[in-house]
Enzyme design. Structure first.
Site, mmCIF file in Angstrom:
data_model
loop_
_atom_site.group_PDB
_atom_site.id
_atom_site.type_symbol
_atom_site.label_atom_id
_atom_site.label_comp_id
_atom_site.label_asym_id
_atom_site.label_seq_id
_atom_site.Cartn_x
_atom_site.Cartn_y
_atom_site.Cartn_z
ATOM 1 N N THR A 120 26.796 46.580 10.250
ATOM 2 C CA THR A 120 26.834 45.322 10.984
ATOM 3 C C THR A 120 28.076 45.214 11.876
ATOM 4 O O THR A 120 29.119 45.800 11.558
ATOM 5 C CB THR A 120 26.834 44.158 9.966
ATOM 6 O OG1 THR A 120 27.132 42.937 10.632
ATOM 7 C CG2 THR A 120 27.896 44.359 8.880
ATOM 8 N N GLU A 122 29.799 42.687 11.916
ATOM 9 C CA GLU A 122 30.751 41.810 11.211
ATOM 10 C C GLU A 122 31.936 42.572 10.634
ATOM 11 O O GLU A 122 32.931 41.956 10.247
ATOM 12 C CB GLU A 122 30.037 41.055 10.090
ATOM 13 C CG GLU A 122 29.017 40.087 10.602
ATOM 14 C CD GLU A 122 28.539 39.119 9.533
ATOM 15 O OE1 GLU A 122 29.195 38.992 8.492
ATOM 16 O OE2 GLU A 122 27.491 38.496 9.756
ATOM 17 N N TYR A 147 30.742 39.551 2.036
ATOM 18 C CA TYR A 147 29.664 40.403 2.577
ATOM 19 C C TYR A 147 30.211 41.439 3.550
ATOM 20 O O TYR A 147 30.007 42.643 3.388
ATOM 21 C CB TYR A 147 28.594 39.539 3.266
ATOM 22 C CG TYR A 147 27.712 40.337 4.211
ATOM 23 C CD1 TYR A 147 26.812 41.288 3.719
ATOM 24 C CD2 TYR A 147 27.796 40.166 5.601
ATOM 25 C CE1 TYR A 147 26.029 42.045 4.581
ATOM 26 C CE2 TYR A 147 27.013 40.912 6.465
ATOM 27 C CZ TYR A 147 26.130 41.852 5.954
ATOM 28 O OH TYR A 147 25.362 42.606 6.801
ATOM 29 N N LYS A 151 30.416 45.633 3.466
ATOM 30 C CA LYS A 151 29.781 46.500 4.472
ATOM 31 C C LYS A 151 30.834 47.411 5.108
ATOM 32 O O LYS A 151 30.590 48.594 5.349
ATOM 33 C CB LYS A 151 29.076 45.667 5.551
ATOM 34 C CG LYS A 151 27.819 44.955 5.108
ATOM 35 C CD LYS A 151 26.714 45.880 4.612
ATOM 36 C CE LYS A 151 26.112 46.731 5.705
ATOM 37 N NZ LYS A 151 24.930 47.492 5.221
HETATM 38 P P1 NAD Z 1 17.541 41.633 3.757
HETATM 39 O O1 NAD Z 1 18.375 40.884 2.782
HETATM 40 O O2 NAD Z 1 16.428 40.952 4.453
HETATM 41 O O3 NAD Z 1 16.916 42.922 3.033
HETATM 42 C C1 NAD Z 1 17.625 43.697 2.127
HETATM 43 C C2 NAD Z 1 16.624 44.539 1.342
HETATM 44 O O4 NAD Z 1 17.369 45.401 0.451
HETATM 45 C C3 NAD Z 1 15.693 43.706 0.462
HETATM 46 O O5 NAD Z 1 14.368 44.175 0.588
HETATM 47 C C4 NAD Z 1 16.204 43.935 -0.954
HETATM 48 O O6 NAD Z 1 15.191 43.863 -1.946
HETATM 49 C C5 NAD Z 1 16.765 45.361 -0.846
HETATM 50 N N1 NAD Z 1 17.826 45.632 -1.832
HETATM 51 C C6 NAD Z 1 18.887 44.839 -2.131
HETATM 52 N N2 NAD Z 1 19.624 45.418 -3.096
HETATM 53 C C7 NAD Z 1 19.013 46.595 -3.404
HETATM 54 C C8 NAD Z 1 19.297 47.647 -4.321
HETATM 55 N N3 NAD Z 1 20.370 47.591 -5.123
HETATM 56 N N4 NAD Z 1 18.467 48.708 -4.367
HETATM 57 C C9 NAD Z 1 17.366 48.773 -3.560
HETATM 58 N N5 NAD Z 1 17.041 47.797 -2.677
HETATM 59 C C10 NAD Z 1 17.854 46.732 -2.610
HETATM 60 O O7 NAD Z 1 18.571 42.264 4.776
HETATM 61 P P2 NAD Z 1 18.406 42.578 6.330
HETATM 62 O O8 NAD Z 1 18.811 41.404 7.100
HETATM 63 O O9 NAD Z 1 17.092 43.197 6.545
HETATM 64 O O10 NAD Z 1 19.558 43.679 6.516
HETATM 65 C C11 NAD Z 1 19.266 45.051 6.291
HETATM 66 C C12 NAD Z 1 20.481 45.889 6.622
HETATM 67 O O11 NAD Z 1 20.837 45.699 7.972
HETATM 68 C C13 NAD Z 1 21.726 45.517 5.799
HETATM 69 O O12 NAD Z 1 22.407 46.701 5.484
HETATM 70 C C14 NAD Z 1 22.538 44.656 6.741
HETATM 71 O O13 NAD Z 1 23.905 44.756 6.454
HETATM 72 C C15 NAD Z 1 22.200 45.297 8.067
HETATM 73 N N6 NAD Z 1 22.297 44.414 9.233
HETATM 74 C C16 NAD Z 1 21.645 43.209 9.260
HETATM 75 C C17 NAD Z 1 21.690 42.425 10.403
HETATM 76 C C18 NAD Z 1 20.949 41.098 10.496
HETATM 77 O O14 NAD Z 1 21.047 40.422 11.498
HETATM 78 N N7 NAD Z 1 20.165 40.701 9.495
HETATM 79 C C19 NAD Z 1 22.427 42.862 11.509
HETATM 80 C C20 NAD Z 1 23.113 44.084 11.443
HETATM 81 C C21 NAD Z 1 23.021 44.845 10.301
HETATM 82 O O1 DAU Z 2 26.063 40.007 12.867
HETATM 83 C C1 DAU Z 2 25.217 40.665 11.992
HETATM 84 C C2 DAU Z 2 25.004 39.828 10.744
HETATM 85 O O2 DAU Z 2 24.174 38.747 11.123
HETATM 86 C C3 DAU Z 2 24.393 40.619 9.603
HETATM 87 O O3 DAU Z 2 25.305 41.587 9.172
HETATM 88 C C4 DAU Z 2 24.058 39.700 8.425
HETATM 89 O O4 DAU Z 2 23.372 40.432 7.423
HETATM 90 C C5 DAU Z 2 23.166 38.596 8.936
HETATM 91 O O5 DAU Z 2 22.888 37.676 7.876
HETATM 92 C C6 DAU Z 2 23.836 37.868 10.087
HETATM 93 O O6 DAU Z 2 25.017 37.170 9.630
HETATM 94 P P1 DAU Z 2 25.356 35.671 10.102
HETATM 95 O O7 DAU Z 2 26.235 35.066 9.085
HETATM 96 O O8 DAU Z 2 25.797 35.667 11.516
HETATM 97 O O9 DAU Z 2 23.858 35.071 10.049
HETATM 98 P P2 DAU Z 2 23.252 33.688 9.519
HETATM 99 O O10 DAU Z 2 21.804 33.703 9.869
HETATM 100 O O11 DAU Z 2 23.612 33.406 8.103
HETATM 101 O O12 DAU Z 2 23.998 32.607 10.426
HETATM 102 C C7 DAU Z 2 23.990 32.702 11.844
HETATM 103 C C8 DAU Z 2 24.894 31.607 12.392
HETATM 104 O O13 DAU Z 2 24.277 30.323 12.134
HETATM 105 C C9 DAU Z 2 26.252 31.534 11.709
HETATM 106 O O14 DAU Z 2 27.207 31.153 12.680
HETATM 107 C C10 DAU Z 2 26.100 30.425 10.666
HETATM 108 C C11 DAU Z 2 25.115 29.475 11.327
HETATM 109 N N1 DAU Z 2 24.213 28.721 10.445
HETATM 110 C C12 DAU Z 2 23.550 29.375 9.463
HETATM 111 C C13 DAU Z 2 22.650 28.708 8.667
HETATM 112 C C14 DAU Z 2 21.888 29.419 7.556
HETATM 113 C C15 DAU Z 2 24.011 27.353 10.702
HETATM 114 O O15 DAU Z 2 24.608 26.760 11.600
HETATM 115 N N2 DAU Z 2 23.101 26.701 9.913
HETATM 116 C C16 DAU Z 2 22.412 27.298 8.911
HETATM 117 O O16 DAU Z 2 21.587 26.640 8.240
#
Ligand code: NAD
Ligand code: DAU
Length: 331
Positions: A120, A122, A147, A151
């Protein structure tokens, strides 16, 4: 290629599995613990002869050993991924993001399997709103939350295993994803499903924080590109020039839903809330030729709203517990 996708039942992992099935001939084994964030239904419509789900923990060394013996590459998405959860209970973040990644790296080393680590933006901390710079591959690590610090720790483990043990790995750091199959705890799906349920969207603090949005399918095409032509040992930043304030995003969700754009509430801010993320993805674009396909955020968001409207059985089982968690902390 025989691919393992850890966390393939989560948001971005399942989008990647759909993308790989549509664009390649690879065979995929999804390894997923099915935590609260994993959902087998996200893989339901995929061909059974291409995609297999193994329910298990990335920290289970015997299981990992057995799987790695029979595959060519692993794309590692599995993680505890939500900042708010990491503030309430950091422990699972250390277990999965750090010890789990360590377990995979040790197996990758034993079996000499190609490894792609998904991370990420972050890990770089945050930027001022008026900072002309964006994150690049050489920005120093400066994570803020439990978190993002786990990472960052996992990224550093991958780098050490590349250098010390010759593990054939690449790393990508992506910005905020949106699209189908995202858990309702996250910002965009929370607000969309609030609107669908007649609840007012909730904005943390003043809502001026900026996130750099990319469609999950573009993240998938970038990871597939790096897996194919990325240089071993290199890190690539993934982003699609999608900076928007949270307030703008909430107002757009309300507008696209036919509601007044001020029909939302300000709630308690997140502790240590990162102000702004912004990605410079020049390296990925110039060295590997990658380009995002989703150029219009408004269009992508409208399609995402439509997806949640059409898939209530997918998200509604998690909605009440998620809102109860937030309500308990005034959010
Ligand atoms: P998510 O929480 O939706 O999915 C995570 C998945 O991992 C789930 O299916 C969960 O069951 C599985 N998991 C958790 N712990 C586990 C374990 N110990 N063994 C096996 N499986 C396990 O997360 P996401 O948003 O899809 O993020 C996926 C990856 O991408 C993460 O590594 C996150 O850091 C990275 N990432 C996310 C974002 C974002 O915007 N969501 C952005 C950049 C990077
Ligand atoms: O930048 C990549 C990251 O983006 C990933 O690594 C993380 O896994 C993913 O969860 C995401 O992190 P954020 O903390 O940025 O995402 P989130 O959806 O939790 O929140 C996005 C923004 O919105 C953040 O500034 C917090 C704000 N927020 C979030 C929630 C849930 C609100 O204002 N209201 C809300 O209800």
């Amino acid at each position: 290629m025989k691919l393992i996708v850890t966390g393939g039942a989560g948001f971005i992992g399942s989008n990647f599995v759909h993308h790989v099935v549509a664009h390649t001939d690879h065979q995929i084994t999804v390894l997923d613990k099915l935590t609260y964030a994993g959902n087998a239904a996200s893989l339901e419509d995929l061909p059974e002869d291409r995609v297999r789900l193994v329910v298990g923990d990335i920290g289970d060394a015997d299981l990992i050993d057995d799987l790695f013996r029979r595959h060519d590459a692993v794309v590692h998405y599995a993680a505890e991924s939500h900042n708010d959860n990491s503030l309430a209970d950091p422990r699972p973040f250390l277990d999965t993001n750090i010890v789990g990644t360590y377990t995979l790296l040790e197996a990758a080393r034993r079996h000499d399997i190609r490894f792609h680590h998904v991370s990420t933006d972050e890990v770089y901390g945050d930027l001022e709103l008026d900072d002309p710079d964006r994150f690049t591959e050489s920005t120093p690590y400066n994570p803020s939350s439990p978190y993002s610090s786990t990472k960052a720790g996992s990224d550093l483990l991958v780098r050490a295993w590349i250098r010390s043990f010759g593990v054939r790995a690449t790393i990508s750091n992506c910005s905020n994803n949106y699209g189908p199959y995202q858990h309702v705890e996250k910002f965009i799906p929370r607000q969309i499903t609030n609107v669908l349920r007649g609840i007012r969207p909730k904005l943390y603090g003043a809502g001026l924080n900026v996130r750099d949005w990319i469609h999950a399918d573009d993240h998938s095409s970038a990871v597939l590109t790096i897996l194919g032509t990325g240089v071993i040992g290199e890190t690539y930043l993934i982003g699609a020039d999608g900076e928007r304030s949270n307030k703008d995003v909430v107002e757009l969700i309300l507008e696209l839903s036919g509601l007044p754009t001020d029909a939302y509430d300000h709630v308690v801010d997140r502790a240590g809330h990162d102000l702004r993320y912004a990605i410079d993805s020049t390296k990925l674009r110039t060295e590997l030729g990658w380009r995002p396909a989703y150029r219009d955020f408004r269009e992508g968001l409208a399609a995402t709203i439509e997806w949640y409207r059409a898939h209530e059985p997918w998200w509604s089982p998690a909605k009440d517990a998620t809102e109860a968690f937030y309500a308990a902390q005034g959010q």
